[in-house]
Write an enzyme that holds these catalytic residues in place. Structure first.
Site, PDB file in Angstrom:
ATOM      1  N   HIS A 177       0.166   5.758   1.020  1.00 52.55           N
ATOM      2  CA  HIS A 177      -0.731   6.749   1.601  1.00 52.55           C
ATOM      3  C   HIS A 177      -0.544   8.083   0.892  1.00 52.55           C
ATOM      4  O   HIS A 177       0.572   8.424   0.487  1.00 52.55           O
ATOM      5  CB  HIS A 177      -0.450   6.920   3.098  1.00 52.55           C
ATOM      6  CG  HIS A 177      -0.489   5.642   3.860  1.00 52.55           C
ATOM      7  ND1 HIS A 177      -1.596   4.820   3.882  1.00 52.55           N
ATOM      8  CD2 HIS A 177       0.451   5.023   4.623  1.00 52.55           C
ATOM      9  CE1 HIS A 177      -1.340   3.766   4.640  1.00 52.55           C
ATOM     10  NE2 HIS A 177      -0.100   3.852   5.084  1.00 52.55           N
TER      11      HIS A 177
ATOM     12  N   HIS B 234       4.766   0.186   0.678  1.00 50.82           N
ATOM     13  CA  HIS B 234       5.267  -0.587   1.804  1.00 50.82           C
ATOM     14  C   HIS B 234       4.292  -1.698   2.169  1.00 50.82           C
ATOM     15  O   HIS B 234       3.120  -1.674   1.777  1.00 50.82           O
ATOM     16  CB  HIS B 234       5.497   0.310   3.024  1.00 50.82           C
ATOM     17  CG  HIS B 234       4.252   0.975   3.537  1.00 50.82           C
ATOM     18  ND1 HIS B 234       3.766   2.133   2.984  1.00 50.82           N
ATOM     19  CD2 HIS B 234       3.399   0.651   4.547  1.00 50.82           C
ATOM     20  CE1 HIS B 234       2.653   2.488   3.625  1.00 50.82           C
ATOM     21  NE2 HIS B 234       2.408   1.602   4.576  1.00 50.82           N
TER      22      HIS B 234
ATOM     23  N   ARG C 148      -4.136   0.682  -2.321  1.00 54.31           N
ATOM     24  CA  ARG C 148      -3.516  -0.643  -2.313  1.00 54.31           C
ATOM     25  C   ARG C 148      -2.926  -1.002  -3.673  1.00 54.31           C
ATOM     26  O   ARG C 148      -3.494  -0.675  -4.720  1.00 54.31           O
ATOM     27  CB  ARG C 148      -4.536  -1.697  -1.883  1.00 54.31           C
ATOM     28  CG  ARG C 148      -5.013  -1.499  -0.449  1.00 54.31           C
ATOM     29  CD  ARG C 148      -6.110  -2.469  -0.042  1.00 54.31           C
ATOM     30  NE  ARG C 148      -6.472  -2.233   1.354  1.00 54.31           N
ATOM     31  CZ  ARG C 148      -7.363  -1.329   1.755  1.00 54.31           C
ATOM     32  NH1 ARG C 148      -7.981  -0.581   0.841  1.00 54.31           N
ATOM     33  NH2 ARG C 148      -7.634  -1.164   3.032  1.00 54.31           N
TER      34      ARG C 148
ATOM     35  N   GLN D 152       0.812  -1.215   0.000  1.00 51.64           N
ATOM     36  CA  GLN D 152       0.000   0.000   0.000  1.00 51.64           C
ATOM     37  C   GLN D 152       0.848   1.269   0.000  1.00 51.64           C
ATOM     38  O   GLN D 152       2.052   1.232   0.264  1.00 51.64           O
ATOM     39  CB  GLN D 152      -0.909   0.005   1.227  1.00 51.64           C
ATOM     40  CG  GLN D 152      -0.156  -0.051   2.546  1.00 51.64           C
ATOM     41  CD  GLN D 152      -1.085  -0.272   3.730  1.00 51.64           C
ATOM     42  OE1 GLN D 152      -1.392   0.683   4.441  1.00 51.64           O
ATOM     43  NE2 GLN D 152      -1.534  -1.505   3.931  1.00 51.64           N
TER      44      GLN D 152
ATOM     45  N   GLU E 148       3.265   7.408   8.942  1.00 45.72           N
ATOM     46  CA  GLU E 148       3.273   6.464  10.054  1.00 45.72           C
ATOM     47  C   GLU E 148       4.694   6.007  10.381  1.00 45.72           C
ATOM     48  O   GLU E 148       5.612   6.133   9.568  1.00 45.72           O
ATOM     49  CB  GLU E 148       2.379   5.258   9.759  1.00 45.72           C
ATOM     50  CG  GLU E 148       2.761   4.460   8.537  1.00 45.72           C
ATOM     51  CD  GLU E 148       1.710   3.416   8.170  1.00 45.72           C
ATOM     52  OE1 GLU E 148       0.495   3.714   8.257  1.00 45.72           O
ATOM     53  OE2 GLU E 148       2.097   2.303   7.778  1.00 45.72           O
TER      54      GLU E 148
END
Length: 383
Positions: free
Chosen positions: A94, A251, A270, A92, A129
């Site tokens: 972001h 990642h 994704r 995926q 993240e």
């Protein structure tokens, strides 16, 4: 401060044993993938005062502090998790903040329900993240050098991979990576299943550097994400090491137990290793086609024995304290909201006895003194 009662999410990729072992309870036999600590509406932490969402909504400035509210708005900006991967998560990326706002507004205009399976943007926020390993932790992070990826694919000896190998030798490298990922994700599904099956058999036979991809293929037979995964850096973190995953970086986590912190968002595009929706055009718009080292982070010593994981964003700040037996109490009082999480030993936090996997919420400015012999992670924000 408030002791937190946290929800454990039973996603299929979760380990059946890692979180129960941390908590010192018997496994249920079901996967336990993530334990959420925070004020995400999907699974807010519970306290004696109500859920953390209710507490923050009732008085944002008291709970979060005026500076945090002015900078991030009246909500807790981060979500803290314990993540236990028993198998690969989806491959995926972001979006950045501008992309998230644009994508969210577009899907709102088009009237796509927020819970629709083909919806890409659940909110208008970005989702940087950080994952910090508690055990040895395997993952994929960022693109390999295209020539290294070509060498890895060529070593399988699968004829149908040769066009991808040839493309990876082209220049410039960002165009080569884009063309190969596009070709993999848009290939004829039946032909790709045959290619993945042949690649998986070769990975199993060869072992060594191919072993992670044999395991991925075992969990996701025929998935084009198996080939896409071979374009990425494989990383094995040791306990205490971390990865920061910024916008556009492809990642996937493969196995292990870790502490994860992120901006309070649920936006995911994704690439594969999933039965869920893959929006190839939107994915290709978001991905950063840049090869490079994944950049393993190690904590940097700060004041009062605090070890900080430095990142380039402000929505979260993660650090840890390793408290020795008989050591002096540490004053963690801060003008910003905090979640304190024990991951080893036993820690006292202003009257709360915390064992591994237990946590508290500390409102902005509230006294936060910790002592004991154990490891405690501290999640807060930068204002």
């Amino acid at each position: 401060m408030d002791r937190l009662d946290n929800t454990i999410r039973p996603y299929a990729w979760g380990s059946t044993a890692a979180i129960p072992t941390l908590l010192g309870v018997e496994p249920s036999g079901e996967p336990q993938a993530e334990m959420w600590m925070g004020a995400h509406p999907g699974a807010p932490s519970r306290t004696e005062r109500g859920t953390l969402v209710e507490i923050v909504d009732a008085d944002p400035e008291k709970e979060l502090g005026p500076a945090a509210v002015a900078k991030f708005g009246p909500r807790l900006p981060f979500l803290l998790k314990i993540l236990a991967a028993g198998g690969p998560l989806s491959l995926q990326v972001h979006p950045n903040l501008a992309q998230a706002k644009e994508g969210y507004e577009d899907e709102e205009r088009r009237g796509i329900p927020v819970d629709a399976p083909h919806r890409n943007y659940k909110d208008a926020n970005h989702k940087p993240e950080l994952i910090c390993a508690l055990t040895e932790f395997d993952g994929l992070c960022g693109f390999r050098d295209p020539l290294q990826a070509a060498d890895l694919l060529a070593g399988l000896g699968v004829d149908s991979l040769k066009p991808y190998v040839d493309l990876l030798h082209a220049h410039p490298e960002d165009a080569a990576l884009r063309e190969v990922l596009t070709a993999v994700l848009t290939a004829d599904p039946e032909e790709m299943r045959h290619t993945v099956a042949a690649a998986a058999a070769a990975c199993t036979r060869l072992g060594g550097r191919y072993a992670p991809y044999a395991d991925i293929a075992h969990h996701y037979p025929g998935d084009p994400g198996v080939i896409a995964a071979m374009l990425l850096n494989h990383v094995r973190l040791q306990p205490g090491e971390a990865l920061f995953l910024g916008a556009g970086i492809p990642h996937a986590y493969l196995s292990g137990l870790g502490v994860e912190i992120m901006a309070n968002s649920d936006n995911v595009l994704r690439c594969g290793l999933t039965p869920k929706h893959v929006d190839v055009p939107e994915l290709l718009r978001i991905v950063r086609f840049e090869a490079g080292d994944p950049g393993v982070l190690r904590p940097e010593a700060s004041t009062d024995d605090e070890e900080v994981y430095e990142t380039p964003i402000d929505e979260f700040r993660l650090s840890r304290y390793v408290l020795p037996e008989g050591g002096a109490p540490r004053d963690l009082t801060r003008a910003t909201p905090q979640i304190l999480l024990c991951t080893a030993g036993g820690v006292r936090a202003d009257g709360h006895e915390l064992g591994p996997g237990q946590s508290v919420f500390v409102p902005a400015g509230e006294k936060a003194e910790v002592s004991g012999a154990g490891t405690i992670f501290r999640a807060t924000v930068i204002v």
